[in-house]
Structures are given as structure tokens and as C-alpha cells.
Scaffold this motif. Structure first.
Motif, PDB file in Angstrom:
ATOM      1  N   TYR A  50      -2.356  -2.496   3.692  1.00 19.21           N
ATOM      2  CA  TYR A  50      -3.079  -1.821   2.479  1.00 19.21           C
ATOM      3  C   TYR A  50      -2.058  -1.571   1.360  1.00 19.21           C
ATOM      4  O   TYR A  50      -0.811  -1.256   1.942  1.00 19.21           O
ATOM      5  CB  TYR A  50      -3.826  -0.368   2.940  1.00 19.21           C
ATOM      6  CG  TYR A  50      -4.948  -0.807   3.915  1.00 19.21           C
ATOM      7  CD1 TYR A  50      -6.361  -1.022   3.166  1.00 19.21           C
ATOM      8  CD2 TYR A  50      -5.028  -0.974   5.131  1.00 19.21           C
ATOM      9  CE1 TYR A  50      -7.353  -1.293   3.949  1.00 19.21           C
ATOM     10  CE2 TYR A  50      -6.239  -1.173   5.987  1.00 19.21           C
ATOM     11  CZ  TYR A  50      -7.260  -1.352   5.275  1.00 19.21           C
ATOM     12  OH  TYR A  50      -8.437  -1.913   5.955  1.00 19.21           O
ATOM     13  N   THR A  51      -2.258  -1.766   0.234  1.00 17.30           N
ATOM     14  CA  THR A  51      -1.274  -1.334  -0.896  1.00 17.30           C
ATOM     15  C   THR A  51      -0.946   0.194  -0.725  1.00 17.30           C
ATOM     16  O   THR A  51      -1.818   0.968  -0.593  1.00 17.30           O
ATOM     17  CB  THR A  51      -1.839  -1.733  -2.176  1.00 17.30           C
ATOM     18  OG1 THR A  51      -2.896  -1.015  -2.759  1.00 17.30           O
ATOM     19  CG2 THR A  51      -1.974  -3.350  -2.264  1.00 17.30           C
ATOM     20  N   SER A  52       0.345   0.424  -1.180  1.00 20.34           N
ATOM     21  CA  SER A  52       0.456   1.893  -1.201  1.00 20.34           C
ATOM     22  C   SER A  52       0.130   2.579  -2.307  1.00 20.34           C
ATOM     23  O   SER A  52      -0.199   3.762  -2.157  1.00 20.34           O
ATOM     24  CB  SER A  52       2.554   1.854  -1.264  1.00 20.34           C
ATOM     25  OG  SER A  52       2.729   1.292  -2.380  1.00 20.34           O
ATOM     26  N   ARG A  53      -0.147   1.973  -3.594  1.00 25.38           N
ATOM     27  CA  ARG A  53      -0.404   2.940  -4.710  1.00 25.38           C
ATOM     28  C   ARG A  53      -2.158   3.181  -4.743  1.00 25.38           C
ATOM     29  O   ARG A  53      -2.720   4.145  -4.752  1.00 25.38           O
ATOM     30  CB  ARG A  53      -0.313   2.027  -5.991  1.00 25.38           C
ATOM     31  CG  ARG A  53      -0.857   2.888  -7.050  1.00 25.38           C
ATOM     32  CD  ARG A  53      -0.149   2.442  -8.529  1.00 25.38           C
ATOM     33  NE  ARG A  53       1.120   2.542  -8.404  1.00 25.38           N
ATOM     34  CZ  ARG A  53       2.074   1.946  -9.447  1.00 25.38           C
ATOM     35  NH1 ARG A  53       1.680   1.171 -10.390  1.00 25.38           N
ATOM     36  NH2 ARG A  53       3.301   2.223  -9.245  1.00 25.38           N
ATOM     37  N   ARG A  58      -5.232  -6.253   1.935  1.00 27.42           N
ATOM     38  CA  ARG A  58      -4.500  -7.448   1.587  1.00 27.42           C
ATOM     39  C   ARG A  58      -4.470  -8.201   2.941  1.00 27.42           C
ATOM     40  O   ARG A  58      -4.402  -7.664   3.914  1.00 27.42           O
ATOM     41  CB  ARG A  58      -2.978  -7.254   1.124  1.00 27.42           C
ATOM     42  CG  ARG A  58      -2.973  -6.633  -0.361  1.00 27.42           C
ATOM     43  CD  ARG A  58      -3.270  -7.483  -1.556  1.00 27.42           C
ATOM     44  NE  ARG A  58      -3.157  -7.123  -2.686  1.00 27.42           N
ATOM     45  CZ  ARG A  58      -4.322  -6.447  -3.480  1.00 27.42           C
ATOM     46  NH1 ARG A  58      -5.452  -6.138  -2.919  1.00 27.42           N
ATOM     47  NH2 ARG A  58      -3.646  -6.023  -4.484  1.00 27.42           N
ATOM     48  N   ASP A  69       1.537 -10.598   1.128  1.00 24.05           N
ATOM     49  CA  ASP A  69       0.113  -9.809   1.320  1.00 24.05           C
ATOM     50  C   ASP A  69      -0.169  -9.879   2.883  1.00 24.05           C
ATOM     51  O   ASP A  69      -0.802  -9.028   3.346  1.00 24.05           O
ATOM     52  CB  ASP A  69      -0.933 -10.805   0.620  1.00 24.05           C
ATOM     53  CG  ASP A  69      -1.021 -10.450  -0.783  1.00 24.05           C
ATOM     54  OD1 ASP A  69      -0.647  -9.475  -1.189  1.00 24.05           O
ATOM     55  OD2 ASP A  69      -1.779 -11.146  -1.605  1.00 24.05           O
ATOM     56  N   GLY A  98       1.118  -0.040   2.680  1.00 28.66           N
ATOM     57  CA  GLY A  98       2.519   0.004   1.657  1.00 28.66           C
ATOM     58  C   GLY A  98       3.445  -0.962   2.095  1.00 28.66           C
ATOM     59  O   GLY A  98       3.400  -1.844   3.177  1.00 28.66           O
ATOM     60  N   LYS A 110       4.407   5.509   3.003  1.00 27.29           N
ATOM     61  CA  LYS A 110       4.232   4.896   1.572  1.00 27.29           C
ATOM     62  C   LYS A 110       5.017   5.168   0.492  1.00 27.29           C
ATOM     63  O   LYS A 110       5.793   6.445   0.303  1.00 27.29           O
ATOM     64  CB  LYS A 110       2.778   5.810   1.265  1.00 27.29           C
ATOM     65  CG  LYS A 110       1.473   5.481   2.222  1.00 27.29           C
ATOM     66  CD  LYS A 110       0.323   5.856   1.605  1.00 27.29           C
ATOM     67  CE  LYS A 110      -0.859   5.609   2.592  1.00 27.29           C
ATOM     68  NZ  LYS A 110      -2.187   6.190   2.325  1.00 27.29           N
TER      69      LYS A 110
END
Length: 111
Positions: A50-53, A58, A69, A98, A110
Motif C-alpha cells: 500500500y502506498t504511504s501517502r 499496489r 509496485d 509504504g 510510513k
């Protein structure tokens, strides 16, 4: 099960022996030396990090080790590109949150 049989870079590969590995606390099976991502996909796992922001999911995108990804934590090491990393008996594979810093930081910190 849906198993990828040919990789764009690694080409086709012979099935190794059936091995067990841990994915987020579950015991799964895959074939030794196939990319970790292929073993996960065969079990329906499509989210690797999962993206940090924005905590967006992904998974495998390029499948040739160029993007980030598909990175996951493998045996305690973050940022492992699972699309090109061979599966081994007893591996511990974890969803990553992250992208971990190159030096310092912890696996799922993160940033």
C-alpha cells in the motif's frame, strides 16, 4: 488456481518442488524457484503493498523488476521485488506499507 507459466524476462521455468511459505500469517504453497509474485497470484493475492501517502493498493505492474509496485517484506527485508525473487521453502512474505528508507527505518514505517 491461476498460475502464470511464462515470465517476460525470466521466460518459462521448470516447476521446482512444491514448498510452503508464510504470507501474512497464512501458510501457502508454491513451486520452488518460481517468482514469489506468481505463487501469490496462484492463490488470488493481487495486493503486495500500500502506498504511504494515500494507502492505495499496489501489485504486480511491470513484472520485470523495474518498478516498485510489487515490493514486499521478505524474511524481514523490505522493498523486495517479488516479481523476480525466487520462492524458497519457509520464506516469510508480508504485505508492505509504504516504501522503507534505504538506510534506517523499519520495514513498515510510513514515509
Amino acid at each position: 488456481m491461476s498460475r502464470i507459466k511464462e515470465h517476460p524476462i525470466l521466460k518459462s521455468f521448470a516447476k521446482g518442488r512444491l514448498v510452503q511459505f508464510d504470507f501474512d500469517g497464512q501458510t501457502l504453497e508454491g513451486f520452488e524457484d518460481e517468482p514469489i509474485a506468481i505463487a501469490l497470484k496462484a492463490h488470488g493475492v493481487m495486493i503486495h503493498r500500500y502506498t504511504s501517502r494515500h494507502a492505495e493498493p499496489r501489485g504486480v505492474f511491470c513484472a520485470i523488476g523495474r518498478c516498485t509496485d510489487c515490493v514486499m517484506i521478505v524474511d524481514g527485508r523490505p522493498n523486495v521485488r517479488t516479481c523476480i525473487t525466487p520462492l524458497r521453502e519457509g520464506m516469510k512474505v508480508e504485505t508492505q506499507y509504504g516504501i522503507a528508507r534505504k538506510s534506517g527505518g523499519t520495514a513498515n514505517e510510513k514515509i
